[in-house]
Design an enzyme around this catalytic site. Structure first.
Site: not given
Ligand code: PEP
Ligand code: MG
Length: 542
Positions: A188, A428, A452, A499
């Site tokens: 992240h 995901e 993920d 996304c």
């Protein structure tokens, strides 16, 4: 001139001075001292410096996030003046004849443990504040730089590693680039660097001696150059200008449709954001809406649970800033690499497969309901949709819907306005892929979280830099799963977007269009490059 090459996260060039960021978790040694009075004087002097740092941070926060959100720094200042806390530190110095750093660290730990053990949620949350002020005091005592607010020019930040909670709290206007030794390209922190539109390198053998020295970060080659000579600087300045020109050219695509050259196929092109402030960059890059607002960053930025009102203000501002454009807000997705101290989550052997995201929300309903109330209240001010992460079953969706209904009923009873929002789920997990037909009948939309999904399909920890070379989001398993999800979503009546970071992979834009994807949501800086790629596709040639 010294050069080091690592892995690049974002292709851009930065030129500036090095700021060496050191973790607040210092190795504090238990050093014996002769003169306790002298140590207590050092403690008092450090307290004055820490309070003045907090003053500066408070002033800045008031301007950036408003008085209510900045109030935490006032609380920290008060805590630093708390007699019980200061007496406990002085007593430790006097009784044990130890250095002030050690006395602060142990007192901080003891007080934090005491608060964490309390029943009252508010008091429990103060444990993180005590840790925070103790770390600040220790940093001052050790003469370490922790106060970015004191910098007067933007810098290249060099660090051993960065956690998302650290990255998100940094003053973005002061950052030119990140250079770290550790961290993976799918983490992240890497995603944040892309959102912030700054170059970032990982896998660089960093050195404290670079502090304050001139450097160039070349995100194209993955190279950092310390003390660049004039000739190299000139070349890089020219390349930077060239980059700027290319960006200018792309800016001509603002206001244009995201449609293929033959006008036959168009998609929705949205932006991923992590904060209210990122809406500026989404709009500047002409995103058609927000496809993913990672709401957990509101929790990561905070030192305690963000209240319903704080969250309402944030969601409302995003919705209003976007002026009626679609804003998809994802509910809390913490756990794994996104750790928030005040949640007091247990240490886990397999955090990526652990207690995270919707699993936390469905078992700590109070937290979930607070967020849903804030989201529904904000829905009255714009075009909000709600999305749920890490779904693995239809039963979870049923539970979510029941809780959402409960919240709606409560709001109705209180006479508070809200809209009937669209709901969607992130796809995901392999389980969600396999049951996507059933899920498609339950929700309005899907958004595929390829970060993920790749991790779970390939059984590769996205956080582990050693596995970066094996982490292949182009793997046929990922692409076939994507096709399956698109087809099943459509069968069930849900539109399907992407996304995850793969959405911005320009080598796949045409493939996504052929697969029938309805929406792509990418970091703001990738909006125009993706639009450009779509406009270069021609369905008559398929
Ligand atoms: C993903 O997993 O692809 C995703 C978009 O969510 P995050 O990266 O925040 O886990
Ligand atoms: Mg995810």
């Amino acid at each position: 001139m010294e050069q080091y090459t690592g892995k690049s996260i974002f292709k851009k060039i930065a030129i500036g001075r090095v700021y060496f960021y050191e973790k607040s978790e210092y190795q504090v040694k238990r050093e014996k001292i002769e003169d306790p009075e002298q140590e207590i004087k050092r403690l008092e002097a450090a307290k004055v410096v820490a309070i003045s740092q907090l003053d500066r941070i408070y002033q800045k926060a008031v301007k950036e996030v408003g008085e209510d959100n900045a109030a935490v720094f006032e609380v920290h200042k008060m805590m630093l003046d708390d007699e019980d806390y200061l007496d406990a530190i002085s007593n430790t110095i006097q009784d044990e004849k130890v250095c002030a750093e050690y006395a602060v660290a142990t007192t901080g730990d003891n007080f934090a443990a005491m608060f964490a053990a309390m029943d009252d949620e508010y008091m429990k949350a103060r444990a993180a504040d005590i840790k925070d002020i103790s770390e600040r005091l220790v940093a001052v005592l050790l003469g370490r730089d922790t106060d970015m607010g004191a910098l007067d020019e933007p810098v290249i930040l060099v660090a051993d590693d960065l956690a998302p909670s650290e990255t998100v709290q940094m003053d973005k206007s002061k950052l030119l680039a990140f250079v770290t030794e550790h961290g993976s390209s799918n983490s992240h922190t890497a995603i944040l660097a892309r959102t912030m539109n700054i170059p970032a390198l990982i896998g660089i053998p960093i050195n404290r001696e670079w502090r304050g020295r001139m450097a160039v970060v070349d995100g194209y080659t993955g190279t950092v150059t310390i003390d660049p000579d004039e000739k190299y600087l000139e070349t890089m300045r020219a390349q930077k200008e060239e980059d700027e020109k290319k960006r200018q050219l792309l800016s001509e695509l603002k206001g244009k449709e995201t449609v293929t050259a033959d006008g036959k196929k168009s998609i929705h092109l949205y932006a991923n954001i992590g904060s209210v402030a990122d809406t500026a960059s989404a709009l500047a890059n002409d995103a058609e809406g927000i496809g993913l607002f990672r709401s957990e960053f509101l929790y990561l930025e905070s030192s305690t649970y963000p209240s319903e009102e704080e969250q309402f203000q944030a969601y409302k501002t995003v919705a209003q800033n976007m002026g009626g454009k679609k804003v998809i807000i994802r509910t809390l997705d913490i756990g794994a690499d996104k750790q928030v101290d005040y949640f007091n989550l247990d240490k886990e052997d397999n955090p990526a497969l652990g207690y995270r995201a919707i699993r936390i929300c469905l078992t700590r309903k109070d937290i979930f309901k607070t967020q849903l109330r804030a989201l529904l209240r904000a829905s009255a001010y714009g075009n909000i949709s709600i999305m749920f992460p890490m779904i693995i079953s239809v039963d979870e969706v049923h539970q979510i819907k029941a809780i959402l209904q409960e919240v709606k009923d409560e709001l109705k009873a209180e006479g508070i306005e809200y809209k009937d929002v669209e709901i969607g789920v992130m796809i995901e997990t392999p389980a969600a892929v396999m049951i996507s037909e059933e899920l498609g009948r339950e929700v309005d939309f899907f958004s595929v979280g390829t970060n993920d999904l790749t991790q779970y399909l390939l059984a590769i920890d996205r956080q582990n830099p050693k596995l970066d070379e094996f982490y292949d989001p182009h793997h046929p398993a990922v692409l076939r799963a994507l096709q399956m999800v698109i087809d099943n979503g459509h069968k069930g009546g849900a539109w399907v977007g992407i996304c995850g970071e793969l959405g911005a992979d320009l080598t796949l834009t045409e493939t996504f269009l052929k697969m029938g994807v309805d929406e792509l949501s990418v970091s703001p800086t990738f909006v125009l490059p993706v639009r450009d790629a779509v406009r270069r596709c021609d369905t008559t040639k398929w």
